[in-house]
Scaffold this active site. Sequence first.
Site, mmCIF file in Angstrom:
data_model
loop_
_atom_site.group_PDB
_atom_site.id
_atom_site.type_symbol
_atom_site.label_atom_id
_atom_site.label_comp_id
_atom_site.label_asym_id
_atom_site.label_seq_id
_atom_site.Cartn_x
_atom_site.Cartn_y
_atom_site.Cartn_z
ATOM 1 N N ARG A 95 -10.839 88.953 39.278
ATOM 2 C CA ARG A 95 -12.227 88.951 38.829
ATOM 3 C C ARG A 95 -12.282 88.468 37.390
ATOM 4 N NH1 ARG A 95 -15.884 93.810 36.751
ATOM 5 N NH2 ARG A 95 -17.775 92.592 36.448
ATOM 6 N N HIS A 140 -21.292 88.735 31.639
ATOM 7 C CA HIS A 140 -20.582 89.958 31.252
ATOM 8 C C HIS A 140 -20.786 90.140 29.740
ATOM 9 C CE1 HIS A 140 -17.013 92.732 32.345
ATOM 10 N NE2 HIS A 140 -17.367 93.055 31.112
ATOM 11 N N GLU A 185 -22.670 95.665 34.444
ATOM 12 C CA GLU A 185 -23.114 96.896 33.767
ATOM 13 C C GLU A 185 -24.422 96.741 32.996
ATOM 14 O OE1 GLU A 185 -19.841 98.531 31.536
ATOM 15 O OE2 GLU A 185 -18.655 98.881 33.337
ATOM 16 N N TYR A 329 -14.858 104.880 35.383
ATOM 17 C CA TYR A 329 -13.864 105.261 34.378
ATOM 18 C C TYR A 329 -13.684 106.773 34.216
ATOM 19 C CZ TYR A 329 -13.430 100.422 32.944
ATOM 20 O OH TYR A 329 -13.173 99.082 32.942
ATOM 21 N N GLU A 396 -14.001 97.669 38.569
ATOM 22 C CA GLU A 396 -13.263 98.024 37.346
ATOM 23 C C GLU A 396 -12.822 99.474 37.426
ATOM 24 O OE1 GLU A 396 -15.070 97.371 33.473
ATOM 25 O OE2 GLU A 396 -15.919 95.467 34.157
HETATM 26 C C1 GAL Z 1 -16.561 98.266 30.840
HETATM 27 C C2 GAL Z 1 -16.699 96.791 30.576
HETATM 28 C C3 GAL Z 1 -15.406 96.081 30.323
HETATM 29 C C4 GAL Z 1 -14.398 96.908 29.547
HETATM 30 C C5 GAL Z 1 -14.335 98.323 30.062
HETATM 31 C C6 GAL Z 1 -13.404 99.234 29.290
HETATM 32 O O1 GAL Z 1 -17.733 98.918 30.472
HETATM 33 O O2 GAL Z 1 -17.326 96.162 31.669
HETATM 34 O O3 GAL Z 1 -15.712 94.871 29.718
HETATM 35 O O4 GAL Z 1 -14.592 96.810 28.207
HETATM 36 O O5 GAL Z 1 -15.604 98.899 30.078
HETATM 37 O O6 GAL Z 1 -14.043 99.915 28.269
#
Ligand code: GAL
Length: 495
Positions: A95, A140, A185, A329, A396
């Site tokens: 990606r 992005h 996002e 995350y 992600e």
């Molecule tokens: C997400 C973002 C990424 C990367 C990741 C880690 O919010 O899409 O670009 O930075 O967080 O913090």
Amino acid sequence: MASAANASFAPASGGWDPEDVSFPSGFAWGAATAAYQVEGGWNADGKGPNVWDTFTHQGGDRVFKNQTGDVACGSYTLWEEDLKCIKQLGLTHYRFSLSWSRLLPDGTTGFINQKGVDYYNKIINDLLANGVVPMVTLYHFDLPQHLEDQGGWSSDAIIDTFDSYAQFCFSTFGDQVKLWITINEPYIVAKDGYERGIVAPGVVEPGTGAYRTARNMIKAHAKAWHSYNLLFRRTQHGFVSIALNSDWAEPLDPTCLADQEATKRYMAFCLGWFAEPIFISGDYPDVMKSQISARSAKEGYQSSRLPEFTEEEKMMIKGTADFFALNYYTTRKVKHQENTHSEPSVSRDREAEQIMDHSWPRAPGSSWLAVVPWGLRKLLKYIKDMYNNPIIYITENGFSQRDFAPLDDTQRWKYFRQTLLEILKAIFLDDVRLKGYFVWSLLDNFEWTCGYSCRFGLFHVDFENPALPRVPYRSAIEYAKVISKNGLTKSTDEL
Ligand code: GAL
């Protein structure tokens, strides 16, 4: 109903052991990057400036040590090195995002930068020649500066401009690219870019900026999806979605009704803000509408700070995603918070305080990143139940290390491994239709306001060395083993 994958699975006697199970065949094994974070070449070969170029060049200590993405990982000239990393991992999918202003320097199709087209064509062709499926993000975080100068996501005009850009990308690359993400996002862009102003474009507009820009992003996404659906799908046979980030949230006191309700609001104001209109109703979650309208009235506004969609807009927005793209995350505990503060904001509107459980480990590179693998399983089940059991890709997921992290990142691999175990449970025990997993990120890179101080890569990049060498962390080596086996191994993976 059992999924096809589940139906072929015979549980071992004495219980189900995810370490003995393969991932479903055809599972997408990926890693992700974004243009501004890796490419560098910020003004090379006719690229126009974008909001992150401007934001970082303005300095002002908003980014760690005022670092910039001017050079980053140098992927604009070092793509072949990235490809080596991709092959070393054995990824099935990669990606990456297109730099809008590298393709269209002022953001419009009035002028097309052929060098930019050539660069992305090379990436796409090289990936396909190596059996790697590209998943391409159109936007992005790096809006062309020229468009920001005209109001950016605050201006309704951006909807048509984004659609033209999307159509340009579909027609230029869509013969080869079948997996598209329109916007990455929107929650972060709206809240941090146009309300708090802590990321580019740095607009501070409390209580209104985030809602107006989010609305335009939802409409721009929907319009681009319709363009694909009407003009390209029949010949290109691809899939278009939007990448939504979400925490998993649980009540601080599970027996407290107020905390339970606050947790629902927390999820509605994060994931529901975008997922409810796009996947379900064409409109925002009811709790979001009632909450913001009541608070706006108290504050003396004539109408809600959350602008409504017309019936026509709702029809246009509803059902505009071909799969669910999730960036996960972390997890939070949530407590009801009575709001008395005068300045409005998204966080205050939701009246829910987020709390990090002290027993959860933290990723060393990011204070906000509590490592909670089981939160992902719960979130996947929640998405299945809330949004009509969609096909899901985790676009992600990752864990950051500090600047000086060792290549032997054993602890981090443990987190990945625990996460993959939770994913297996989601697929086989909860029947979630999960089709793929992308690690954030392929490379250590420019981590927005943290600059290069925080490392998410599977490959270490030495930013002090002008050659920007890429070296695998142990996580990369272990991830490659998982990919080649399409599953976890009990003995050899034991750490
Ligand atoms: C997400 C973002 C990424 C990367 C990741 C880690 O919010 O899409 O670009 O930075 O967080 O913090």
